[in-house]
Design a protein around this motif. Structure first.
Motif, PDB file in Angstrom:
ATOM      1  N   ILE A 135       0.951  -1.060   0.013  1.00 28.50           N
ATOM      2  CA  ILE A 135       0.113  -0.112   0.320  1.00 28.50           C
ATOM      3  C   ILE A 135       0.798   1.611  -0.056  1.00 28.50           C
ATOM      4  CG2 ILE A 135      -1.626   1.443   1.568  1.00 28.50           C
ATOM      5  CD1 ILE A 135      -3.009  -0.169  -0.275  1.00 28.50           C
ATOM      6  N   PRO A 136       1.744   1.684   0.736  1.00 35.64           N
ATOM      7  CA  PRO A 136       2.626   2.530   1.045  1.00 35.64           C
ATOM      8  C   PRO A 136       3.480   3.084  -0.314  1.00 35.64           C
ATOM      9  CG  PRO A 136       3.214   1.489   2.691  1.00 35.64           C
ATOM     10  CD  PRO A 136       2.400   0.466   2.192  1.00 35.64           C
ATOM     11  N   MET A 139       0.249   3.593  -3.081  1.00 36.83           N
ATOM     12  CA  MET A 139       0.075   5.274  -2.523  1.00 36.83           C
ATOM     13  C   MET A 139       0.576   6.117  -2.944  1.00 36.83           C
ATOM     14  SD  MET A 139      -3.455   5.182  -1.609  1.00 36.83           S
ATOM     15  CE  MET A 139      -3.704   6.868  -1.519  1.00 36.83           C
ATOM     16  N   ARG A 143      -0.533   9.003  -5.511  1.00 44.36           N
ATOM     17  CA  ARG A 143      -0.347  10.770  -5.190  1.00 44.36           C
ATOM     18  C   ARG A 143       0.507  11.527  -6.309  1.00 44.36           C
ATOM     19  NH1 ARG A 143       2.371  10.771   0.392  1.00 44.36           N
ATOM     20  NH2 ARG A 143       2.658  12.850   0.569  1.00 44.36           N
ATOM     21  N   GLU A 202      -2.939   7.031   2.672  1.00 44.94           N
ATOM     22  CA  GLU A 202      -2.892   6.322   3.349  1.00 44.94           C
ATOM     23  C   GLU A 202      -1.979   6.154   4.597  1.00 44.94           C
ATOM     24  OE1 GLU A 202       2.910   6.190   2.155  1.00 44.94           O
ATOM     25  OE2 GLU A 202       1.201   7.811   1.286  1.00 44.94           O
ATOM     26  N   THR A 206      -3.054   1.801   5.707  1.00 40.81           N
ATOM     27  CA  THR A 206      -1.743   1.535   5.921  1.00 40.81           C
ATOM     28  C   THR A 206      -1.649   0.894   6.951  1.00 40.81           C
ATOM     29  OG1 THR A 206       0.304   2.690   4.559  1.00 40.81           O
ATOM     30  CG2 THR A 206       1.360   1.109   5.840  1.00 40.81           C
ATOM     31  N   THR A 212       4.937   4.368   6.173  1.00 44.26           N
ATOM     32  CA  THR A 212       3.947   5.017   4.733  1.00 44.26           C
ATOM     33  C   THR A 212       5.077   5.647   3.504  1.00 44.26           C
ATOM     34  OG1 THR A 212       4.126   7.236   6.009  1.00 44.26           O
ATOM     35  CG2 THR A 212       2.486   5.297   6.135  1.00 44.26           C
ATOM     36  N   SER A 213       5.271   5.775   2.834  1.00 38.66           N
ATOM     37  CA  SER A 213       6.502   6.566   1.434  1.00 38.66           C
ATOM     38  C   SER A 213       6.445   7.983   1.960  1.00 38.66           C
ATOM     39  CB  SER A 213       5.387   6.545   0.347  1.00 38.66           C
ATOM     40  OG  SER A 213       4.163   8.184   0.811  1.00 38.66           O
TER      41      SER A 213
END
Length: 217
Positions: A135-136, A139, A143, A202, A206, A212-213
């Motif tokens: 997911i990170p 996303m 974004r 996000e 997560t 996260t990113s």
């Protein structure tokens, strides 16, 4: 300040409508990109032999000038929102597709083997292991794609797609800086707000314990 008050009194309603048009065009294009690119990214991880070639093919689309792509669709789809959305959809694919593919490919293989050992089906592994862990990265691609598309959507005005680009083009044609600012400033604000909201989404999606990113940047 008085000058801006006069401008908003005359064009405030039109500005709100153009802002809504801009959001609509960008949102539909991004949603179509997500619907196509995320599943396709998972599929490509299963066939790595063609993944690089396919990524290169999609990447070629990104090298085409945006105005050229918009103009290309005029004979096929006419003018208006539909060709603008289709063109923006094509531009949304690469960041989402590449990040989905990279996010899944970079997962710890032992976790996937553990899923197989627990008797999970391929679909269950995707939904319960691969997608949550990737997911990170996914996303981050969404974004990036969304922010770019909000900026590129101003060019939709070139083919009658509407949006805030109408103000920018009118300002350039009529030599009115206030029109240019009326299109450029809301576009920038929309991009910043959208990026913030997607970052919050996000974080919620997560799983705990995974960065996260934003945290890995």
């Amino acid at each position: 300040m008085a000058y801006f008050n006069i401008f908003f009194s005359e064009y405030g309603g039109q500005l709100l409508f153009k802002t809504w048009e801009h959001i609509y065009i960008s949102l539909i294009a991004v949603l179509l990109g997500i619907i196509v690119a995320v599943p396709l990214g998972f599929i490509l991880t299963r066939v790595p032999k063609i993944a690089d070639k396919f990524m290169s093919l999609v990447g070629i689309i990104q090298t085409f000038p945006t105005l050229a792509v918009l103009a290309f669709f005029i004979p096929l789809l006419g003018i208006g929102k539909i060709p603008a959305i289709v063109a923006l959809f094509l531009y949304s694919l690469l960041p989402i597709l590449r990040n989905t593919y990279t996010g899944v490919q970079s997962l710890n293989k032992s976790l996937l083997e553990a899923g197989r050992g627990m008797g999970m089906t391929a679909w269950e592994r995707i939904c319960m292991v691969e997608f949550p862990l990737a997911i990170p990265v996914i996303m981050a691609g969404i974004r990036l794609s969304t922010v770019y598309l909000i900026g590129w959507a101003t060019l939709a005005a070139y083919i009658g797609g509407g949006g805030l680009g109408d103000f920018i083009f009118d300002g350039l044609n009529l030599f009115k800086p206030e029109f240019i600012l009326a299109g450029a400033i809301p576009t920038t604000i929309l991009a910043l707000i959208t990026d913030f909201l997607l970052a919050r989404l996000e974080t919620k999606l997560t799983p705990k314990g995974i960065k996260t990113s934003a945290e890995t940047a």
